[in-house]
Enzyme design. Structure first.
Site, PDB file in Angstrom:
ATOM      1  N   VAL A  83      25.528   8.873  -4.109  1.00 16.88           N
ATOM      2  CA  VAL A  83      24.664   9.987  -3.706  1.00 16.88           C
ATOM      3  C   VAL A  83      24.150  10.699  -4.946  1.00 16.88           C
ATOM      4  O   VAL A  83      24.930  11.123  -5.811  1.00 16.88           O
ATOM      5  CB  VAL A  83      25.434  10.966  -2.794  1.00 16.88           C
ATOM      6  CG1 VAL A  83      24.554  12.153  -2.440  1.00 16.88           C
ATOM      7  CG2 VAL A  83      25.902  10.252  -1.525  1.00 16.88           C
ATOM      8  N   LYS A  84      22.834  10.821  -5.008  1.00 16.95           N
ATOM      9  CA  LYS A  84      22.210  11.494  -6.156  1.00 16.95           C
ATOM     10  C   LYS A  84      22.028  12.961  -5.808  1.00 16.95           C
ATOM     11  O   LYS A  84      21.405  13.306  -4.794  1.00 16.95           O
ATOM     12  CB  LYS A  84      20.854  10.873  -6.423  1.00 16.95           C
ATOM     13  CG  LYS A  84      20.666  10.375  -7.829  1.00 16.95           C
ATOM     14  CD  LYS A  84      19.376   9.607  -7.893  1.00 16.95           C
ATOM     15  CE  LYS A  84      18.840   9.561  -9.283  1.00 16.95           C
ATOM     16  NZ  LYS A  84      17.528   8.914  -9.294  1.00 16.95           N
TER      17      LYS A  84
END
Ligand code: E4P
Length: 218
Positions: A83-84
C-alpha cells in the site's frame, strides 16, 4: 539492485517480465488513470501476473481514518499488494497502524532525508524518494538518495529505498552505485538501458563477416 517497473500498463509489465529483470511494480493514481481502466481489476491483474513480487497501489484519502480504511481494502486484493501512502502527518498516523497489522507500506512523495527517516521510523517497508521531480526544480535529486542510504544503514532500518521518479539511465546507474535497494523505472527508461550504438555496430559487423565466411566456404 532490484528493478521495479513504474507503470500500470499490463503490456509493458508483461514485456519487461519476459526480459527476466523485473522485481516488482509501482503504480500511482496518475499511472492508473493514464490506462483508463478500472482500478481494482487493474491491480489484481498485475498482482496475478507477478504473484511473488511486490505491487504498489496508492491510497487517495488524506485523513488517517480514510487511509487506514483504504489500506486494509487494498491489502485484501492480493497477498503481494504493497500500500502506497503519501508522506503527510495523517499518512504517518495511518502507516503506523497498518504496518503493525502486517500491511506492507511504500511511503511515497519523499522529498527530504527527514521525511525518509520519519517514514522508516513509522514502519514503512519501502520509502520512495522522487529524484526526477527534485531535478525538475533545480535540486540534485540523487543527493537525497546519497543521504538516505547511510541513514537506513546506520540504524539497520528494515526499510528499502525505492529510487522513484526516474527519468534517465544515468539515474538508474547512480542509484546502483549509491547502493539503493531498488529503482522503479518507467518502461521507456528500462528500454534505453539496452541501447548502445557500438553494440549495434559490433553485431552488424559480426553478422556481415559471418555471411562473407559462409559464402567463401561455398
Ligand atoms: C513511483 O513510485 C512514483 O509514483 C513515480 O516514480 C513518480 O514518477 P514521476 O515523477 O515521473 O511522475
Amino acid at each position: 539492485m532490484k528493478f521495479f517497473i513504474d507503470t500500470a500498463n499490463i503490456d509493458q509489465i508483461r514485456e519487461v517480465a519476459s526480459w527476466g529483470i523485473v522485481d516488482g511494480v509501482t503504480t500511482n493514481p496518475t499511472l492508473v488513470a493514464r490506462e483508463g481502466k478500472a482500478f481494482e481489476p487493474t491491480i489484481k491483474e498485475i498482482c496475478a501476473l507477478l504473484p511473488d513480487k511486490p505491487i504498489s497501489a496508492e491510497v487517495v484519502s488524506v485523513d488517517a481514518e480514510g487511509i487506514i480504511r483504504e489500506a486494509r481494502e487494498l491489502a485484501q486484493w492480493a497477498p503481494n499488494v504493497v500500500v502506497k501512502i503519501p508522506f503527510i502527518k495523517e499518512g504517518m498516523k495511518a502507516l503506523h497502524v497498518v504496518a503493525q497489522e502486517g500491511i506492507r507500506v511504500n511511503c511515497t512523495l519523499i522529498f527530504s532525508a527527514a521525511a525518509g527517516l520519519i517514514a522508516a521510523k513509522a514502519g514503512a517497508a519501502f520509502i520512495s524518494p522522487f529524484v526526477g521531480r527534485l531535478d525538475d526544480i533545480g535540486h540534485d535529486g540523487m543527493e537525497l538518495v546519497r543521504q538516505l542510504v547511510p541513514i537506513m544503514d546506520n540504524y539497520d532500518f528494515d526499510t528499502e529505498i525505492i529510487v522513484a521518479s526516474v527519468r534517465t539511465p544515468a539515474h538508474v546507474i547512480e542509484a546502483a552505485m549509491l547502493g539503493a535497494d531498488i529503482a522503479t523505472v518507467p518502461f521507456d527508461v528500462l528500454d534505453k538501458l539496452f541501447n548502445h550504438p557500438m553494440r549495434d555496430l559490433g553485431l552488424a559487423n559480426f553478422l556481415k563477416d559471418w555471411e562473407k565466411y559462409r559464402a567463401a566456404q561455398g
